[in-house]
Each structure stands twice: as C-alpha cells, then as structure tokens.
Design an enzyme around this catalytic site. Sequence first.
Site: not given
Length: 279
Positions: A255, A221
């Site tokens: 994840r 991210k």
Amino acid sequence: MSVLRAGSHLLLLSRPRIVGVVNVTPDSFSDGGQLHDTQAAIAHALKLSEQGADILDVGGESTRPGATAVPVDEEIGRVVPVIEALAREGCLVSVDTNKPEVMRAALAAGAGMVNDVAALRAPGAMEAVAASGAAVCLMHMQGDPQSMQQSPRYADVVDEVKQFLRARVQVCEAAGIARERLVIDPGFGFGKTLQHNLALLKHLGELAELDVPILAGLSRKSMLGTLTGRVVDEREFAGVAAHLMAVAQGARLLRVHNVMAMRDALAIWNAVEEYGDGT
C-alpha cells in the site's frame, strides 16, 4: 494463497501487487486536503491506476495518530462518489474504513474490498462483509487512532500480532468469508514503537504461516522519518526500500502513495525473480 477474490475481480498474487492510496480527507498525515474535492480524487486515482496500481484504496477518515472520528454520513459522502466513478471505469476499489455503515454504502457503490484497521471488530462489520463477495484486509492495531501511539507495549510483538491475525482469520471463515477473500496486515505504525515496527518487518515471513496474503503499508510512515531524518514528502526512497524488504519476507500487497516508484522497483524485483537463475 495465490489469488484474491474481490467482488467481481480475481487478482493473481504470483507477483507482488500495488495498492494505491487515495485519501479523500482534509487531515491525513501525508496528503491531507490535497484530494478533498471529489473530482480531484477521481482524477488522482485514475492516474495511479494508469501508473500501475492494481487496487485503489479510497479512505474518507484519517487514521493517523491522534485523528478524530468523522461522522458516518460525512465519510459516506466523501468516498461513495469516488468509488462509484472508479468502479464504472472497471477499477478494483477498496474502501478504507472501520464503520459498517460506510462498508455497506461503499460495497453498494462498487467497492470490491474493505480495508479495515479494526479487523471487522465493530458490531455489524463482519456481517456487512460476509453478505457481500468482497475481499477484506484485516489489520492489527493496538488501541485506537486517538491513543495508539501513547505507550504501546508487547511481550513479543511478532507473536502477538500473528496470534491476533490468526484469530481474526478464523472468525472470518466461521462467518462465511472464504480464505481467498482474506488479506492480513501487521499494522506498521498502529500502536507500535520504532522497535516494534522493525521487528515486524524483519520477521514478517512468520505471518506467512497463516496462509493468507500479507499487505505491507509502510509508505511515508513516521518510522521512515525517524530512521532517515526525512520529512513526510521526502520518504519515497526509504518507503521503496522498506516495501522491497517486505516483499522479500513474503508480502504480496504493497500500500503506497507513489505508485510509479514502487512499480519501477518491482519491475527489477520481478525480472530478477523470473530470469535471475540464468536459464
């Protein structure tokens, strides 16, 4: 909850589990286009399974900031052949979509879980999942992928995310989706600034009050890039660190793109948890 029922699969959550990312898209933020070919996606997913992924999360539409929507038929065409092949191999497959039509096609193809960034708010989504035996991950997102990062605002991000997820869990249960089929995700990077993401990670344990397994999705991210200065494909070490912090706060599903790195980190974590008292 210590178990997750996902179709014909029963996943024990006494230890953290790994969700491997399989993006069958041309424009995902970190690996867009790499798995656009069906056979390449299947081969990659099976490799992730061999490396230790407990769930394979197959997505046919990017939800990166600014992403544009994909027509339903195109998204189905991307994910269904991959899901069918993985289900035949006995894998627990999740479909990453917010479209009810895609959910139904994926579930019919053998998916045991739906991973929905919109938390089943699209008309027909709740019914699609409720009518199946599939699990569902309910994620918090402020806004939509086209606009979510333009100006996210919260009075108290942790409390607002928690109350949103509490409400969605209650709606799902009222619709007949048993709690043991539910997972919650605070939605790191989905309508959140760096400060919002850090607050959620620090206080992730507060979501445990909802008594539903927590999924953390921090892999590659932008917040990791902001903190480390690393480009997308150099954020694996930071991602492992962030996910271990999430585990310390109670996350049970992680994840990730790099399953092997996460598996090795969890091997240390699990050993300390099991044998660290010296008895």
